[in-house]
Design an enzyme around this catalytic site. Structure first.
Site, PDB file in Angstrom:
ATOM      1  N   GLU A 113     -10.835  16.191   6.539  1.00  9.38           N
ATOM      2  CA  GLU A 113      -9.589  15.801   5.850  1.00  9.38           C
ATOM      3  C   GLU A 113      -9.814  15.817   4.352  1.00  9.38           C
ATOM      4  O   GLU A 113     -10.951  15.951   3.882  1.00  9.38           O
ATOM      5  CB  GLU A 113      -9.124  14.415   6.324  1.00  9.38           C
ATOM      6  CG  GLU A 113      -8.487  14.445   7.701  1.00  9.38           C
ATOM      7  CD  GLU A 113      -7.995  13.095   8.197  1.00  9.38           C
ATOM      8  OE1 GLU A 113      -7.883  12.157   7.396  1.00  9.38           O
ATOM      9  OE2 GLU A 113      -7.726  12.985   9.399  1.00  9.38           O
ATOM     10  N   HIS A 230       1.471   9.648   1.130  1.00 10.56           N
ATOM     11  CA  HIS A 230       0.878  10.734   1.918  1.00 10.56           C
ATOM     12  C   HIS A 230       1.595  12.018   1.535  1.00 10.56           C
ATOM     13  O   HIS A 230       2.826  12.040   1.431  1.00 10.56           O
ATOM     14  CB  HIS A 230       1.044  10.454   3.412  1.00 10.56           C
ATOM     15  CG  HIS A 230       0.156  11.299   4.271  1.00 10.56           C
ATOM     16  ND1 HIS A 230       0.345  12.648   4.435  1.00 10.56           N
ATOM     17  CD2 HIS A 230      -0.957  10.998   4.989  1.00 10.56           C
ATOM     18  CE1 HIS A 230      -0.598  13.129   5.229  1.00 10.56           C
ATOM     19  NE2 HIS A 230      -1.410  12.143   5.575  1.00 10.56           N
ATOM     20  N   ARG A 276      -5.915  12.935  -1.802  1.00 13.20           N
ATOM     21  CA  ARG A 276      -4.504  12.752  -1.484  1.00 13.20           C
ATOM     22  C   ARG A 276      -3.607  12.603  -2.710  1.00 13.20           C
ATOM     23  O   ARG A 276      -2.496  13.121  -2.743  1.00 13.20           O
ATOM     24  CB  ARG A 276      -4.417  11.504  -0.617  1.00 13.20           C
ATOM     25  CG  ARG A 276      -3.214  11.433   0.216  1.00 13.20           C
ATOM     26  CD  ARG A 276      -3.401  10.378   1.252  1.00 13.20           C
ATOM     27  NE  ARG A 276      -4.017  10.910   2.447  1.00 13.20           N
ATOM     28  CZ  ARG A 276      -4.226  10.185   3.533  1.00 13.20           C
ATOM     29  NH1 ARG A 276      -3.893   8.912   3.556  1.00 13.20           N
ATOM     30  NH2 ARG A 276      -4.768  10.730   4.603  1.00 13.20           N
ATOM     31  N   ARG A 372      -7.233   5.843  -1.772  1.00 14.26           N
ATOM     32  CA  ARG A 372      -8.036   5.745  -0.539  1.00 14.26           C
ATOM     33  C   ARG A 372      -8.426   7.127  -0.041  1.00 14.26           C
ATOM     34  O   ARG A 372      -7.603   8.040   0.031  1.00 14.26           O
ATOM     35  CB  ARG A 372      -7.207   5.054   0.540  1.00 14.26           C
ATOM     36  CG  ARG A 372      -7.874   5.025   1.891  1.00 14.26           C
ATOM     37  CD  ARG A 372      -7.017   4.271   2.870  1.00 14.26           C
ATOM     38  NE  ARG A 372      -5.784   4.963   3.134  1.00 14.26           N
ATOM     39  CZ  ARG A 372      -5.534   5.683   4.215  1.00 14.26           C
ATOM     40  NH1 ARG A 372      -6.456   5.823   5.153  1.00 14.26           N
ATOM     41  NH2 ARG A 372      -4.365   6.266   4.398  1.00 14.26           N
TER      42      ARG A 372
HETATM   43  P1  FAD Z   1      -1.511  -2.712  11.141  1.00 15.73           P
HETATM   44  O1  FAD Z   1      -2.118  -1.778  12.090  1.00 15.73           O
HETATM   45  O2  FAD Z   1      -0.301  -2.278  10.431  1.00 15.73           O
HETATM   46  O3  FAD Z   1      -1.196  -4.061  11.913  1.00 15.73           O
HETATM   47  C1  FAD Z   1      -0.492  -5.115  11.290  1.00 15.73           C
HETATM   48  C2  FAD Z   1      -0.036  -6.059  12.361  1.00 15.73           C
HETATM   49  O4  FAD Z   1       0.479  -7.254  11.775  1.00 15.73           O
HETATM   50  C3  FAD Z   1       1.091  -5.525  13.226  1.00 15.73           C
HETATM   51  O5  FAD Z   1       0.816  -5.866  14.559  1.00 15.73           O
HETATM   52  C4  FAD Z   1       2.330  -6.262  12.726  1.00 15.73           C
HETATM   53  O6  FAD Z   1       3.346  -6.376  13.662  1.00 15.73           O
HETATM   54  C5  FAD Z   1       1.705  -7.596  12.400  1.00 15.73           C
HETATM   55  N1  FAD Z   1       2.459  -8.433  11.460  1.00 15.73           N
HETATM   56  C6  FAD Z   1       2.909  -8.108  10.221  1.00 15.73           C
HETATM   57  N2  FAD Z   1       3.544  -9.178   9.669  1.00 15.73           N
HETATM   58  C7  FAD Z   1       3.479 -10.184  10.571  1.00 15.73           C
HETATM   59  C8  FAD Z   1       3.951 -11.527  10.588  1.00 15.73           C
HETATM   60  N3  FAD Z   1       4.651 -12.042   9.576  1.00 15.73           N
HETATM   61  N4  FAD Z   1       3.703 -12.287  11.670  1.00 15.73           N
HETATM   62  C9  FAD Z   1       3.027 -11.778  12.742  1.00 15.73           C
HETATM   63  N5  FAD Z   1       2.567 -10.503  12.780  1.00 15.73           N
HETATM   64  C10 FAD Z   1       2.791  -9.729  11.703  1.00 15.73           C
HETATM   65  N6  FAD Z   1      -5.779   5.526   8.692  1.00 15.73           N
HETATM   66  C11 FAD Z   1      -6.915   6.128   9.070  1.00 15.73           C
HETATM   67  O7  FAD Z   1      -8.020   5.652   8.765  1.00 15.73           O
HETATM   68  N7  FAD Z   1      -6.846   7.272   9.805  1.00 15.73           N
HETATM   69  C12 FAD Z   1      -5.684   7.826  10.188  1.00 15.73           C
HETATM   70  O8  FAD Z   1      -5.670   8.835  10.871  1.00 15.73           O
HETATM   71  C13 FAD Z   1      -4.480   7.200   9.789  1.00 15.73           C
HETATM   72  N8  FAD Z   1      -3.281   7.730  10.134  1.00 15.73           N
HETATM   73  C14 FAD Z   1      -2.151   7.029   9.843  1.00 15.73           C
HETATM   74  C15 FAD Z   1      -0.924   7.502  10.309  1.00 15.73           C
HETATM   75  C16 FAD Z   1       0.227   6.788  10.091  1.00 15.73           C
HETATM   76  C17 FAD Z   1       1.551   7.301  10.592  1.00 15.73           C
HETATM   77  C18 FAD Z   1       0.161   5.553   9.377  1.00 15.73           C
HETATM   78  C19 FAD Z   1       1.398   4.748   9.135  1.00 15.73           C
HETATM   79  C20 FAD Z   1      -1.046   5.096   8.888  1.00 15.73           C
HETATM   80  C21 FAD Z   1      -2.203   5.822   9.119  1.00 15.73           C
HETATM   81  N9  FAD Z   1      -3.440   5.370   8.667  1.00 15.73           N
HETATM   82  C22 FAD Z   1      -4.578   6.019   9.041  1.00 15.73           C
HETATM   83  C23 FAD Z   1      -3.554   4.094   7.990  1.00 15.73           C
HETATM   84  C24 FAD Z   1      -4.020   3.056   9.011  1.00 15.73           C
HETATM   85  O9  FAD Z   1      -3.376   3.296  10.225  1.00 15.73           O
HETATM   86  C25 FAD Z   1      -3.712   1.642   8.568  1.00 15.73           C
HETATM   87  O10 FAD Z   1      -4.096   1.421   7.251  1.00 15.73           O
HETATM   88  C26 FAD Z   1      -4.467   0.652   9.452  1.00 15.73           C
HETATM   89  O11 FAD Z   1      -4.246   0.966  10.783  1.00 15.73           O
HETATM   90  C27 FAD Z   1      -4.028  -0.753   9.132  1.00 15.73           C
HETATM   91  O12 FAD Z   1      -4.478  -1.595  10.153  1.00 15.73           O
HETATM   92  P2  FAD Z   1      -4.158  -3.141  10.103  1.00 15.73           P
HETATM   93  O13 FAD Z   1      -4.675  -3.706  11.356  1.00 15.73           O
HETATM   94  O14 FAD Z   1      -4.608  -3.696   8.821  1.00 15.73           O
HETATM   95  O15 FAD Z   1      -2.567  -3.197  10.052  1.00 15.73           O
HETATM   96  C1  SIN Z   2      -3.484  11.536   8.512  1.00 13.71           C
HETATM   97  O1  SIN Z   2      -3.707  11.771   9.688  1.00 13.71           O
HETATM   98  O2  SIN Z   2      -3.197  12.381   7.667  1.00 13.71           O
HETATM   99  C2  SIN Z   2      -3.564  10.127   8.050  1.00 13.71           C
HETATM  100  C3  SIN Z   2      -4.933   9.846   7.670  1.00 13.71           C
HETATM  101  C4  SIN Z   2      -4.981   8.605   6.839  1.00 13.71           C
HETATM  102  O3  SIN Z   2      -3.956   8.053   6.434  1.00 13.71           O
HETATM  103  O4  SIN Z   2      -6.110   8.182   6.563  1.00 13.71           O
END
Ligand code: FAD
Ligand code: SIN
Length: 523
Positions: A113, A230, A276, A372
């Site tokens: 990537e 992105h 990015r 990032r």
């Molecule tokens: P999240 O996975 O967003 O989880 C947050 C949680 O908190 C959720 O369950 C939500 O409902 C809960 N929540 C929020 N507010 C409250 C509240 N007030 N009360 C109770 N619960 C609450 N990163 C990579 O490294 N590789 C990838 O391939 C990649 N692809 C991506 C593709 C997409 C479409 C997106 C959107 C992001 C991608 N990212 C990727 C980024 C990565 O997915 C996120 O940064 C990471 O998963 C964040 O994880 P997290 O557990 O911190 O938050």
């Molecule tokens: C992607 O698959 O392009 C998302 C990867 C990332 O947000 O790190």
């Protein structure tokens, strides 16, 4: 109000929350509180994969070098060291536990990537890494008897006394009841905030609640100006900004102008796989020049069978719009994707509030810098989710009395009001605090944000009003930091200050009722 007591309370059920819960369970009872279903999160939608230096020609030091380069001088080196070394260990543990990363002839073959000089992106289910990973961790969490999950339960307020955490107030959307979760340790894993922009790859849950709640009780925030866009989300009128993974470019896809010319090779030695920020800004400029709200992604020169198989999730989603990923040009444009800044933590995920820990996208650990590196965020969840739960377990209890708490209700009438303000703020953010910013635009937005804040600043007992207040708080925090940073660096690009300025090689720290301060980067 119902009162429940646990050794550790985890807010959020993305990869950071699930990882923290899995590890915390060995030390005592755990509550996982999540505002939607357990599997609704950014983590679930991750496509490309998770970065880890597992290849024979790779090393954590090479991964570190790429992370620092993408971060444009704002990464804290000690935090990145932890990320890349422990990250590798966590990923190898996952493989041992049975996580089904994709294999070719029995061997994991990592992908590529943007910004990576080695193939180090492990993926699963082709382009469904997030779904596979969160479901795998969910299964592990469900197997632990001392973890209790509370779905459809939103945290609305952190409860604190004299700089120490006492618990969390939450609202159960099914019963309408308020619950006080009491604990010596709260781990916020509430994710990012990109959904508050009008064009975003994030699900509806990513509204920065945790950041707003932590700010309210005096937690320090860092680098709030850095929102990552992105480069390639689907751009069709009236449709969601569905992500077209960077891994697609990792397999060789090209970006083309609307008239069909490839433009990235002239702009960066890594062409479509430049970091990015560079790709998103280059697309933005192309769109400005052409007057179209998209550029094209082209995979016509690649093996169609391999593409349809490797990216079957994207392939089938695009089919719904009548687009064939293997042979049609795909219109794409940047979209708000990832919150680089957040709640400032140390290497153990601890904040300046005793007992408050943060991991995942809501945290600012210092690993992401000004931009990032792709696929480092799932890794950050694994590394700092574990560290948070281990540090939380070391904490001794604090028995301060609970303050009086106002009950929070939900009124359907206010929902329309929330939607109205949410849309207005989303437009303002996208227009004035999007990929390219300038002082006049940002000041205009601040003026309007201040008016909204004056109207809703005291909202405390109705959920929709509280959401308006939280959103406007976040908007103001992003704008204030972005105004202070009079330079262009990584994902923060200013028309009026187009160069990087070495004086700004600092983190901007914001804390309620304090003037912003600068913190040196741990270089
Ligand atoms: P999240 O996975 O967003 O989880 C947050 C949680 O908190 C959720 O369950 C939500 O409902 C809960 N929540 C929020 N507010 C409250 C509240 N007030 N009360 C109770 N619960 C609450 N990163 C990579 O490294 N590789 C990838 O391939 C990649 N692809 C991506 C593709 C997409 C479409 C997106 C959107 C992001 C991608 N990212 C990727 C980024 C990565 O997915 C996120 O940064 C990471 O998963 C964040 O994880 P997290 O557990 O911190 O938050
Ligand atoms: C992607 O698959 O392009 C998302 C990867 C990332 O947000 O790190």
């Amino acid at each position: 109000m119902q009162l429940l007591e646990f050794d550790t309370i985890i807010i959020g059920s993305g990869l950071a929350g699930l990882t923290a819960a899995y590890h915390a369970a060995q030390f005592g009872t755990v509550a996982v509180v999540t505002k939607s279903e357990l599997d609704t999160s950014n983590s679930y939608y991750a496509q490309g994969g998770i970065a880890a230096a597992i290849g024979e020609d790779d090393s954590p030091q090479l991964h570190l070098a790429d992370t620092l380069e993408a971060g444009r001088g704002l990464c804290d080196r000690d935090a990145v060291e932890v990320l890349v070394t422990e990250g590798r260990e966590r990923v190898l543990e996952l493989i041992d536990m049975g996580m089904p990363f994709d294999r070719v002839e029995g061997k994991i073959v990592p992908g590529l990537e943007g910004g990576h000089h080695k193939r180090r992106i492990l993926h699963a289910g082709g382009d469904a890494t997030g779904k596979m990973l969160t479901c795998f961790m969910l299964q592990k969490v469900r197997e632990q008897k001392n973890i209790t999950a509370f779905e459809y339960t939103a945290a609305v307020r952190l409860i604190e006394n004299r700089g120490c955490i006492l618990g969390v107030q939450a609202i159960d959307f099914v019963s309408g009841e308020n619950i006080v979760f009491r604990s010596k340790a709260v781990i916020l894993a509430t994710g990012g905030l990109s959904r508050i922009f009008s064009r975003s790859t994030n699900p509806h849950t990513a509204t920065g609640d945790g950041i707003a709640m932590a700010y309210q009780i005096g937690a320090k925030l860092a680098d709030m100006e850095f929102v990552q866009f992105h480069p390639s989300a689907l751009s069709l009128p009236g449709e969601e900004a569905f992500l077209i993974s960077e891994a697609v470019r990792g397999e060789g896809a090209w970006l083309l102008t609307p008239s069909g010319e490839r433009f990235m090779p002239q702009l960066h030695p890594l062409a479509e796989l430049a970091p990015r920020d560079v790709v998103a800004y280059s697309i933005f400029k192309q769109m400005q020049q052409s007057g179209h709200d998209f550029v094209y992604l082209s995979l016509r020169h690649l093996d169609p069978t391999h593409i349809a198989e490797r990216f079957h999730n994207i392939y089938f989603r695009l089919k719904e719009y009548g687009i064939d990923l293997t042979c049609d040009l795909v219109p794409v444009a940047p979209a708000a994707h990832y919150m680089v800044g957040g709640i400032r933590t140390d290497l153990n995920a601890e904040t300046n509030i005793r007992g408050l820990f943060v991991c995942g996208e809501a945290a600012s650990t210092g690993v992401m810098g000004a931009n990032r590196l792709a696929s480092n965020s799932l890794l950050e969840c694994l590394v700092f989710g574990k560290r948070a739960s281990e540090q939380a377990a070391r904490l001794t209890s604090f028995d301060g009395p609970l303050p009086e708490l106002e009950t929070v209700t939900v009124s359907a009438e206010n929902e329309q009001l929330y939607l109205q303000y949410k849309n207005e703020m989303a437009e303002l953010l996208s227009e004035k605090l999007g990929i390219v910013r300038n002082q006049n635009g940002m000041q205009e937005s601040v003026q309007r944000f201040n008016e909204i804040a004056a109207q809703f600043g005291d909202a405390a007992h109705e959920y929709n009003l509280l959401k308006i207040k939280n959103t406007v708080d976040i908007c103001r925090l992003i704008a204030h930091s972005a105004l202070i940073r009079e330079e262009s660096r990584g994902g923060h690009i200013r028309e009026d200050f187009p160069e990087e300025n070495p004086q700004f090689r600092v983190h901007i720290i914001q804390q309620k009722d304090h003037e912003p301060t600068f913190e040196p980067v741990n270089a």
